[in-house]
Design a protein around this motif. Sequence first.
Motif, PDB file in Angstrom:
ATOM      1  N   ALA A   1     -11.630 -24.408  -6.788  1.00 24.09           N
ATOM      2  CA  ALA A   1     -11.622 -25.872  -6.889  1.00 24.09           C
ATOM      3  C   ALA A   1     -12.826 -26.360  -7.695  1.00 24.09           C
ATOM      4  CB  ALA A   1     -11.614 -26.494  -5.496  1.00 24.09           C
ATOM      5  N   ARG A   2     -13.969 -25.696  -7.556  1.00 18.86           N
ATOM      6  CA  ARG A   2     -15.145 -26.072  -8.355  1.00 18.86           C
ATOM      7  C   ARG A   2     -14.889 -25.858  -9.842  1.00 18.86           C
ATOM      8  NH1 ARG A   2     -17.712 -24.693  -3.641  1.00 18.86           N
ATOM      9  NH2 ARG A   2     -17.894 -22.465  -3.958  1.00 18.86           N
ATOM     10  N   GLU A   3     -14.071 -24.881 -10.160  1.00 17.76           N
ATOM     11  CA  GLU A   3     -13.752 -24.612 -11.563  1.00 17.76           C
ATOM     12  C   GLU A   3     -12.906 -25.732 -12.177  1.00 17.76           C
ATOM     13  OE1 GLU A   3     -15.035 -21.887 -13.445  1.00 17.76           O
ATOM     14  OE2 GLU A   3     -16.270 -22.038 -11.649  1.00 17.76           O
ATOM     15  N   LEU A   4     -12.264 -26.536 -11.348  1.00 20.57           N
ATOM     16  CA  LEU A   4     -11.495 -27.672 -11.853  1.00 20.57           C
ATOM     17  C   LEU A   4     -12.396 -28.733 -12.474  1.00 20.57           C
ATOM     18  CD1 LEU A   4      -8.902 -28.113  -8.965  1.00 20.57           C
ATOM     19  CD2 LEU A   4      -8.514 -27.080 -11.219  1.00 20.57           C
ATOM     20  N   GLU A   5     -13.690 -28.643 -12.216  1.00 19.65           N
ATOM     21  CA  GLU A   5     -14.657 -29.577 -12.791  1.00 19.65           C
ATOM     22  C   GLU A   5     -15.321 -29.022 -14.056  1.00 19.65           C
ATOM     23  OE1 GLU A   5     -17.375 -30.599  -9.666  1.00 19.65           O
ATOM     24  OE2 GLU A   5     -15.737 -31.094  -8.305  1.00 19.65           O
ATOM     25  N   HIS A   6     -14.939 -27.835 -14.455  1.00 25.79           N
ATOM     26  CA  HIS A   6     -15.535 -27.207 -15.636  1.00 25.79           C
ATOM     27  C   HIS A   6     -15.205 -28.037 -16.876  1.00 25.79           C
ATOM     28  CE1 HIS A   6     -16.594 -24.128 -18.557  1.00 25.79           C
ATOM     29  NE2 HIS A   6     -17.221 -23.500 -17.573  1.00 25.79           N
TER      30      HIS A   6
ATOM     31  N   ILE B   1     -10.572 -23.302 -18.830  1.00 27.83           N
ATOM     32  CA  ILE B   1     -11.035 -22.873 -17.506  1.00 27.83           C
ATOM     33  C   ILE B   1     -10.316 -23.668 -16.421  1.00 27.83           C
ATOM     34  CG2 ILE B   1     -13.042 -22.774 -15.950  1.00 27.83           C
ATOM     35  CD1 ILE B   1     -13.040 -20.696 -18.257  1.00 27.83           C
ATOM     36  N   ARG B   2     -10.188 -24.966 -16.638  1.00 26.44           N
ATOM     37  CA  ARG B   2      -9.478 -25.789 -15.644  1.00 26.44           C
ATOM     38  C   ARG B   2      -8.024 -25.334 -15.518  1.00 26.44           C
ATOM     39  NH1 ARG B   2     -12.066 -29.852 -18.600  1.00 26.44           N
ATOM     40  NH2 ARG B   2     -10.062 -30.762 -19.252  1.00 26.44           N
ATOM     41  N   GLN B   3      -7.406 -24.971 -16.621  1.00 26.80           N
ATOM     42  CA  GLN B   3      -6.019 -24.496 -16.572  1.00 26.80           C
ATOM     43  C   GLN B   3      -5.905 -23.183 -15.790  1.00 26.80           C
ATOM     44  OE1 GLN B   3      -3.165 -26.209 -17.665  1.00 26.80           O
ATOM     45  NE2 GLN B   3      -4.812 -27.723 -17.581  1.00 26.80           N
ATOM     46  N   TRP B   4      -6.839 -22.259 -16.029  1.00 26.73           N
ATOM     47  CA  TRP B   4      -6.818 -21.008 -15.270  1.00 26.73           C
ATOM     48  C   TRP B   4      -7.031 -21.271 -13.777  1.00 26.73           C
ATOM     49  CZ3 TRP B   4      -4.383 -17.026 -16.560  1.00 26.73           C
ATOM     50  CH2 TRP B   4      -4.310 -16.586 -17.875  1.00 26.73           C
ATOM     51  N   ALA B   5      -7.921 -22.211 -13.468  1.00 24.95           N
ATOM     52  CA  ALA B   5      -8.174 -22.543 -12.063  1.00 24.95           C
ATOM     53  C   ALA B   5      -6.923 -23.140 -11.421  1.00 24.95           C
ATOM     54  CB  ALA B   5      -9.358 -23.494 -11.936  1.00 24.95           C
ATOM     55  N   LEU B   6      -6.233 -24.029 -12.125  1.00 24.79           N
ATOM     56  CA  LEU B   6      -4.986 -24.590 -11.599  1.00 24.79           C
ATOM     57  C   LEU B   6      -3.951 -23.493 -11.369  1.00 24.79           C
ATOM     58  CD1 LEU B   6      -4.724 -27.803 -13.782  1.00 24.79           C
ATOM     59  CD2 LEU B   6      -4.921 -27.737 -11.277  1.00 24.79           C
ATOM     60  N   HIS B   7      -3.821 -22.606 -12.340  1.00 22.65           N
ATOM     61  CA  HIS B   7      -2.877 -21.490 -12.206  1.00 22.65           C
ATOM     62  C   HIS B   7      -3.222 -20.634 -10.990  1.00 22.65           C
ATOM     63  CE1 HIS B   7      -0.311 -18.124 -13.335  1.00 22.65           C
ATOM     64  NE2 HIS B   7      -1.359 -17.338 -13.154  1.00 22.65           N
TER      65      HIS B   7
ATOM     66  N   LEU C   1      -4.969 -21.479  -8.293  1.00 21.40           N
ATOM     67  CA  LEU C   1      -4.730 -22.222  -7.050  1.00 21.40           C
ATOM     68  C   LEU C   1      -3.239 -22.275  -6.719  1.00 21.40           C
ATOM     69  CD1 LEU C   1      -7.311 -25.093  -7.540  1.00 21.40           C
ATOM     70  CD2 LEU C   1      -7.351 -23.370  -5.708  1.00 21.40           C
ATOM     71  N   ARG C   2      -2.410 -22.464  -7.731  1.00 19.52           N
ATOM     72  CA  ARG C   2      -0.957 -22.450  -7.490  1.00 19.52           C
ATOM     73  C   ARG C   2      -0.512 -21.081  -6.994  1.00 19.52           C
ATOM     74  NH1 ARG C   2      -0.662 -25.188 -12.804  1.00 19.52           N
ATOM     75  NH2 ARG C   2      -0.450 -27.409 -12.369  1.00 19.52           N
ATOM     76  N   ARG C   3      -1.080 -20.043  -7.570  1.00 21.88           N
ATOM     77  CA  ARG C   3      -0.719 -18.673  -7.188  1.00 21.88           C
ATOM     78  C   ARG C   3      -1.083 -18.391  -5.730  1.00 21.88           C
ATOM     79  NH1 ARG C   3       2.568 -14.692  -7.899  1.00 21.88           N
ATOM     80  NH2 ARG C   3       1.624 -12.644  -8.003  1.00 21.88           N
ATOM     81  N   ILE C   4      -2.254 -18.863  -5.319  1.00 15.80           N
ATOM     82  CA  ILE C   4      -2.702 -18.655  -3.938  1.00 15.80           C
ATOM     83  C   ILE C   4      -1.873 -19.502  -2.980  1.00 15.80           C
ATOM     84  CG2 ILE C   4      -4.628 -19.012  -2.333  1.00 15.80           C
ATOM     85  CD1 ILE C   4      -6.482 -18.254  -4.695  1.00 15.80           C
ATOM     86  N   GLY C   5      -1.636 -20.745  -3.361  1.00  9.68           N
ATOM     87  CA  GLY C   5      -0.837 -21.636  -2.529  1.00  9.68           C
ATOM     88  C   GLY C   5      -1.554 -22.053  -1.254  1.00  9.68           C
ATOM     89  N   GLY C   6      -0.821 -22.699  -0.392  1.00  9.10           N
ATOM     90  CA  GLY C   6      -1.387 -23.148   0.873  1.00  9.10           C
ATOM     91  C   GLY C   6      -1.830 -24.603   0.814  1.00  9.10           C
ATOM     92  N   ARG C   7      -2.109 -25.132   1.969  1.00 10.52           N
ATOM     93  CA  ARG C   7      -2.458 -26.541   2.110  1.00 10.52           C
ATOM     94  C   ARG C   7      -3.737 -26.907   1.348  1.00 10.52           C
ATOM     95  NH1 ARG C   7      -1.899 -28.371   7.892  1.00 10.52           N
ATOM     96  NH2 ARG C   7       0.224 -28.352   7.193  1.00 10.52           N
TER      97      ARG C   7
ATOM     98  N   ALA D   1      -5.292 -25.354  -1.189  1.00 13.09           N
ATOM     99  CA  ALA D   1      -5.115 -25.257  -2.650  1.00 13.09           C
ATOM    100  C   ALA D   1      -4.304 -26.445  -3.158  1.00 13.09           C
ATOM    101  CB  ALA D   1      -4.433 -23.946  -3.015  1.00 13.09           C
ATOM    102  N   SER D   2      -3.249 -26.799  -2.457  1.00 10.37           N
ATOM    103  CA  SER D   2      -2.418 -27.940  -2.857  1.00 10.37           C
ATOM    104  C   SER D   2      -3.213 -29.237  -2.854  1.00 10.37           C
ATOM    105  CB  SER D   2      -1.210 -28.071  -1.930  1.00 10.37           C
ATOM    106  OG  SER D   2      -0.382 -26.946  -2.058  1.00 10.37           O
ATOM    107  N   LYS D   3      -4.097 -29.387  -1.884  1.00 15.18           N
ATOM    108  CA  LYS D   3      -4.940 -30.585  -1.804  1.00 15.18           C
ATOM    109  C   LYS D   3      -5.815 -30.696  -3.055  1.00 15.18           C
ATOM    110  CE  LYS D   3      -8.802 -30.538   0.325  1.00 15.18           C
ATOM    111  NZ  LYS D   3      -9.932 -30.407   1.194  1.00 15.18           N
ATOM    112  N   PHE D   4      -6.436 -29.589  -3.460  1.00 17.51           N
ATOM    113  CA  PHE D   4      -7.291 -29.616  -4.642  1.00 17.51           C
ATOM    114  C   PHE D   4      -6.491 -29.863  -5.916  1.00 17.51           C
ATOM    115  CE2 PHE D   4     -10.329 -27.131  -1.941  1.00 17.51           C
ATOM    116  CZ  PHE D   4     -11.329 -28.094  -1.944  1.00 17.51           C
ATOM    117  N   ILE D   5      -5.306 -29.298  -6.006  1.00 23.32           N
ATOM    118  CA  ILE D   5      -4.448 -29.527  -7.175  1.00 23.32           C
ATOM    119  C   ILE D   5      -4.074 -31.003  -7.262  1.00 23.32           C
ATOM    120  CG2 ILE D   5      -2.181 -29.055  -8.194  1.00 23.32           C
ATOM    121  CD1 ILE D   5      -2.490 -26.177  -6.980  1.00 23.32           C
ATOM    122  N   GLU D   6      -3.703 -31.591  -6.143  1.00 27.49           N
ATOM    123  CA  GLU D   6      -3.330 -33.004  -6.123  1.00 27.49           C
ATOM    124  C   GLU D   6      -4.520 -33.897  -6.474  1.00 27.49           C
ATOM    125  OE1 GLU D   6      -1.131 -36.491  -5.854  1.00 27.49           O
ATOM    126  OE2 GLU D   6      -0.550 -34.410  -6.192  1.00 27.49           O
TER     127      GLU D   6
END
Length: 136
Positions: free
Chosen positions: A94-99, A104-110, A112-118, A120-125
């Motif tokens: 999630a910290r990488e989403l601020e890069h 880098i942000r795209q890799w972090a989103l990918h 987080l989606r791969r890991i899944g869960g509540r 990860a979804s919160k950070f993606i949203e």
Amino acid sequence: MGFRHFPAYGKTIGYRADGAWRAMMAAFDEWIARIKSRDPMVYEDAFHEQWPHGPEFIARLIVEMRLADDSYTRGKLIELLGEAGDQTVVPELARELEHPDWNIRQWALHALRRIGGREASKFIEQHRLQLPKDLD
């Protein structure tokens, strides 16, 4: 049992301090070097073989990611963290989403989606609301 501290990760990990552990860590160091290779085939070969696992593995990937000074290497390490599927890395990703680098942000989103869960979804949203163009 011995302990190894990972300052960049902020954790101390317990390990077996025997010859088998040292051999495993040497193999792990060699695997990390291949993962960080600029040769795409060397990286892909390492990526598609059986990966090391355990808390030392996750801690080391995080350390290597934090130390990576180029987006290519950092992105590969983020991808690996996502593929590992360990929920404990979600705040780190999630910290990488601020890069500042979009890649880098795209890799972090990918990842987080791969890991899944509540969590990860919160950070993606949250990221979608802050930087909607990253999710186009």
